[in-house]
Design a protein around this motif. Structure first.
Motif, PDB file in Angstrom:
ATOM      1  N   UNK A  24     -37.540   8.185 -30.514  1.00  0.00           N
ATOM      2  CA  UNK A  24     -38.034   7.405 -31.955  1.00  0.00           C
ATOM      3  C   UNK A  24     -38.764   6.042 -31.495  1.00  0.00           C
ATOM      4  N   UNK A  25     -38.951   5.571 -30.700  1.00  0.00           N
ATOM      5  CA  UNK A  25     -39.719   4.702 -30.607  1.00  0.00           C
ATOM      6  C   UNK A  25     -41.289   5.010 -30.497  1.00  0.00           C
ATOM      7  N   UNK A  26     -41.639   3.881 -31.536  1.00  0.00           N
ATOM      8  CA  UNK A  26     -43.185   4.237 -31.756  1.00  0.00           C
ATOM      9  C   UNK A  26     -43.943   3.932 -30.953  1.00  0.00           C
ATOM     10  N   UNK A  27     -43.588   3.791 -29.412  1.00  0.00           N
ATOM     11  CA  UNK A  27     -44.679   3.498 -28.126  1.00  0.00           C
ATOM     12  C   UNK A  27     -45.653   5.140 -28.277  1.00  0.00           C
ATOM     13  N   UNK A  28     -46.167   4.282 -27.897  1.00  0.00           N
ATOM     14  CA  UNK A  28     -48.156   5.587 -28.190  1.00  0.00           C
ATOM     15  C   UNK A  28     -47.398   6.239 -26.661  1.00  0.00           C
ATOM     16  N   UNK A  29     -47.186   5.480 -25.731  1.00  0.00           N
ATOM     17  CA  UNK A  29     -47.064   6.565 -23.922  1.00  0.00           C
ATOM     18  C   UNK A  29     -45.799   7.261 -23.922  1.00  0.00           C
ATOM     19  N   UNK A  30     -44.938   6.691 -24.765  1.00  0.00           N
ATOM     20  CA  UNK A  30     -44.057   7.362 -25.083  1.00  0.00           C
ATOM     21  C   UNK A  30     -43.734   8.643 -25.589  1.00  0.00           C
ATOM     22  N   UNK A  31     -44.525   8.698 -26.733  1.00  0.00           N
ATOM     23  CA  UNK A  31     -45.443  10.410 -27.937  1.00  0.00           C
ATOM     24  C   UNK A  31     -45.765  11.294 -26.511  1.00  0.00           C
ATOM     25  N   UNK A  32     -46.986  10.533 -25.817  1.00  0.00           N
ATOM     26  CA  UNK A  32     -47.753  11.136 -24.723  1.00  0.00           C
ATOM     27  C   UNK A  32     -46.899  11.660 -23.723  1.00  0.00           C
ATOM     28  N   UNK A  33     -45.921  11.110 -22.839  1.00  0.00           N
ATOM     29  CA  UNK A  33     -45.085  11.865 -22.353  1.00  0.00           C
ATOM     30  C   UNK A  33     -44.609  12.962 -22.594  1.00  0.00           C
ATOM     31  N   UNK A  34     -43.701  13.156 -24.345  1.00  0.00           N
ATOM     32  CA  UNK A  34     -42.892  14.553 -24.843  1.00  0.00           C
ATOM     33  C   UNK A  34     -44.157  15.060 -24.961  1.00  0.00           C
ATOM     34  N   UNK A  35     -45.294  14.922 -25.299  1.00  0.00           N
ATOM     35  CA  UNK A  35     -46.694  15.628 -25.630  1.00  0.00           C
ATOM     36  C   UNK A  35     -46.632  16.424 -24.066  1.00  0.00           C
ATOM     37  N   UNK A  36     -47.517  15.577 -23.115  1.00  0.00           N
ATOM     38  CA  UNK A  36     -47.677  16.223 -21.672  1.00  0.00           C
ATOM     39  C   UNK A  36     -46.509  17.128 -21.109  1.00  0.00           C
ATOM     40  N   UNK A  37     -45.246  16.586 -20.658  1.00  0.00           N
ATOM     41  CA  UNK A  37     -44.215  17.427 -20.747  1.00  0.00           C
ATOM     42  C   UNK A  37     -44.353  18.759 -21.612  1.00  0.00           C
TER      43      UNK A  37
END
Length: 769
Positions: free
Chosen positions: A629-642
């Motif tokens: 639920x974090x709005x951190x762009x880095x977290x979203x990018x990691x999930x997308x890359x995974x």
């Protein structure tokens, strides 16, 4: 060519020679004797001057043409002496001798007439005047050079004194420098003032009085400055003040003259202290006993002194500013942690038997304020909070900003728990009023930990550590409250510190152990996956649950190395099972939030997949809700890359933290896990059952798989299957097992064992970890 032949009397030569030798001996003896300097010089001058009549009258008859030049030579030599008396004495004695010679022996065999005697007298008189003028100029020049040399020496001495000044001795050094200047210029009072920002009157930073003024009662200054407002305005405008005679100054008003006359000031002088064309103060002088005419040279010299004082003053002020910045927080202006440590350490050292209290305060949910309103808004909250914390504290208490949203408070002389509670409650009441920022009210609360000296520690670090732990105990109680440090709390701190130290070497000592808990699909009756569960087999503490050491590892950063070890070992074990023929078995691996956003995390997962030749879809990374639920762009990018890599992502302990349906809809999540906190409530709490039904329904609608963990009873299994949850993990089927034992189970064609007999009702469910 004509020659004059005269008979030379040997006796005359012997007489003059003896006189010269005797005079030299006497002069040499006088110089070596311990006579007064002036008396010795006077005796030598008299002996030298007596040689004039001796030589003139001795050789007058035979050398009248040439011997007269001796006094002239002696006259020229006298110019070199700084004493005017010597020159005058040579001139007077010579003239008397010439007059005598003219009166009694005007004619000599050398045919020297009256006219030549008169000419010689006039020539010598002119030479005397010229010699006197030359000596006067010489003495004046010599005096100027000597004065300049003295001034240069004074400038060097003052610059040396002022530039080596520090915070501890600046006042002493300024007073010493003023004393040097005052004595050299023979003034009655000299002083230095600083124009302070925001102050109505300048501040005196140094003054020196002549010793004759120390007992003068009428020179008691009743005003804050030594000049009237008119003079201060002139100095602020970078103009000098020169009053050689106060009474004769026509442009001074009667009130301004009265200012000086009431203090018996007859002359006054001041020059501004300039820094980059800004007036920062002034250097001034008062004359009490006499008037003084101030010359332009005095102004120039005092400007040099003023520059030296400016350099020293600004240097000290810069040092003060640097020291202030070193010991104070730049945002709130409160003392910082370094200042607090020095203060409390000094209190412990100097007042060993005096009790005091340390409060550790942390604002509740301040991170949410920064995240939602921005850091500028959060800074304003901190500033107002700091002011409120200081408001209701006892005298001599100190509020310090420890860092972030944390504050330390020092309460000297207070050790009574009742008194401390009263103070903390009053602070909480003060802070409970809304903070108004940009017209918007904001309510702020805090959690407080309390440590008492010497009961809870005898060093500042120990007291802070125990107060900090007590503060976290307040957080655990629900925030907006306070807790005292207790023996149980201190014991837990000691254990935690020991665990923290030993955790650094846990990987090297091969103390970390992975257990694997099977996950069963009750529809097929097969094991479809396992979850890797980490334990720490410590030689001192035995088997330690990850719920104990994982938070410690996250605080000190060891979680990265531990997490990488878990990932590698899990992938390695999955590779072994694949080689043994157990394909399509998924491996669930818990990942901490810190490790998830670590640079290179995705590439590390990719390298493990390649190294162990794994199907990416068989790797199931379990993350907590606060990550997805974090709005951190880095977290979203990691999930997308995974997801692009093919790895599965599950949300562990769903609905126990900050669930967001919107974020769940957008996040690339494959599976959610129902926490055993809700599973324990099946058959006991209708609310838990309602939450479980909602989670299962939500997962189906979002086309996300749902796994129930912590299932221990048949009634729990029946409720879950009836509501559509068929993926089960828990003690009902399997406990966490070593890899070897689980391998033997997998060889039984994934078939789970028959359910164990219905256990007796337990007081609480056992967590899977």
């Amino acid at each position: 060519m004509a020659y004059i032949l005269v008979e030379i009397d040997v006796a005359e030569g012997i007489f003059v020679g003896l006189y010269a030798v005797l005079t030299g001996i006497i002069i040499l003896s006088v110089q070596r004797c311990k006579l007064d300097k002036k008396k010795a010089e006077m005796l030598c001058i008299i002996l030298i001057v007596l040689s004039i009549p001796v030589i003139l009258f001795t050789y007058y008859a035979t050398a009248g043409l040439t011997i007269w030049a001796f006094p002239m030579a002696l006259l020229l030599i006298s110019i070199l002496f700084s004493d005017l008396f010597f020159l005058r004495l040579v001139a007077v004695v010579t003239l008397i001798c010439y007059v005598i010679m003219l009166s009694f022996k005007a004619n000599v065999p050398a045919v020297i007439g009256t006219e030549e005697h008169v000419f010689r007298i006039l020539l010598f008189t002119s030479g005397t005047y010229i010699a006197a003028y030359i000596q006067k100029m010489y003495k004046m020049r010599f005096s100027e050079i000597q004065k300049r040399t003295q001034i240069q020496r004074i400038i060097f001495e003052i610059s040396h004194v002022l530039l080596r000044s520090g915070l501890s001795n600046i006042e002493e050094h300024i007073s010493y420098a003023l004393k040097i200047i005052g004595n050299f210029f023979d003034v009655d009072k000299i002083f230095v003032y600083r124009f302070a920002a925001g102050e109505r009157h300048p501040v005196q930073i140094g003054a020196w009085f002549h010793r004759d003024l120390l007992s003068v009662s009428q020179y008691e200054d009743k005003t804050p400055v030594d000049f009237p407002s008119f003079c201060l305005s002139q100095l602020r405008a970078k103009k000098k003040i020169i009053f050689s005679d106060i009474e004769s100054q026509v442009f001074l008003s009667k009130k301004e003259k009265d200012f000086f006359t009431k203090r018996n000031i007859q002359s006054a002088f001041a020059v501004p202290l300039l820094d980059n064309e800004n007036t920062v103060g002034f250097l001034g002088v008062h004359m009490i006993h006499r008037r003084r005419v101030w010359k332009e040279d005095d102004t120039q010299i005092f400007r040099i002194f003023a520059n030296l004082f400016v350099t020293a003053i600004l240097k000290i002020e810069n040092e003060k500013h640097i020291e202030y910045m070193a010991y104070h927080d730049s945002l709130t202006g409160l003392p910082n942690r370094i200042y607090f440590n020095h203060l409390v350490s000094s209190e412990i050292k100097n007042c060993r038997n005096h009790p005091f209290t340390v409060l550790f305060i942390d604002l509740d949910s301040f991170k949410n304020i920064n995240d939602s309103k921005g850091h500028e808004y959060g800074d304003k909250v901190l500033i107002q909070t700091a002011q409120r914390l200081k408001k209701d504290l006892p005298f001599a208490s100190i509020v310090s900003r420890f860092g972030g949203d944390e504050f330390l408070i020092f309460l000297p002389g207070i050790s009574s728990t009742e008194r401390v509670e009263t103070i903390v409650k009053k602070m909480m009441k003060t802070l409970s009023a809304p903070i108004n920022i940009k017209g918007e009210p904001l309510f702020v609360t805090f959690s407080c930990g309390i440590a008492l000296f010497p009961k809870d520690g005898k060093t500042v670090n120990t007291l802070i550590k125990h107060a900090d732990s007590a503060m976290y105990a307040s957080k655990a109680r629900g925030k907006n409250c306070y807790s005292f440090c207790t023996p149980e709390l201190k014991k837990g701190i000691a254990t935690q510190n020991s665990l923290q130290q030993q955790l650094f070497t846990a990987v090297e000592k091969d103390e970390l152990v992975l257990y694997y808990q099977p996950q069963v699909d009750v529809v097929t009756g097969k094991i479809f996956g396992v979850e890797a569960l980490l334990h720490w087999a410590n030689e001192n503490f035995g088997i330690i649950s990850p719920s104990v050491f994982i938070p410690i590892s996250e605080q000190n950063g060891i979680i990265i190395s531990i997490g990488n070890w878990v990932l590698r070992k899990s992938c390695e074990q999955l590779h072994k099972w694949n080689k043994a023929g157990f394909t399509n078995l998924s491996m669930a691996i818990n990942v901490s939030g810190r490790q998830f956003v670590e640079s290179g995390f995705v590439s590390y997962i990719a390298s493990l997949i390649k190294e162990f030749d794994l199907d990416p879809s068989c790797i199931d990374l379990e993350i907590t809700e606060n990550i997805y639920i974090s709005h951190d762009n880095n977290s979203e990018k990691v999930m997308t890359d995974l997801k692009n890599l093919g790895v599965k992502i599950s949300v562990d302990d769903f609905a126990t933290e900050y669930s967001s349906v919107k974020r769940l809809k957008l996040a690339p999540v494959d599976k959610i896990k129902i926490s055993n906190e809700f599973i324990c409530g099946i058959g006991r709490d209708k609310k838990d059952e309602a939450i479980i039904r909602s989670i299962i329904s939500l997962a189906k609608n979002l086309k996300v798989k749902v796994v129930a963990e912590g299932v221990e009873r048949e009634s729990q299994l029946d409720f879950l299957t009836e509501n559509g949850c068929t993926l089960i993990q828990g003690f009902y089927f399997y406990k966490p097992l070593p890899a070897k034992k689980l391998t033997d189970i997998l060889k039984t064609d994934f078939t789970p064992p028959p359910p164990p007999p219905m256990p007796r009702m337990r007081k609480k469910c056992i967590h899977k970890r």
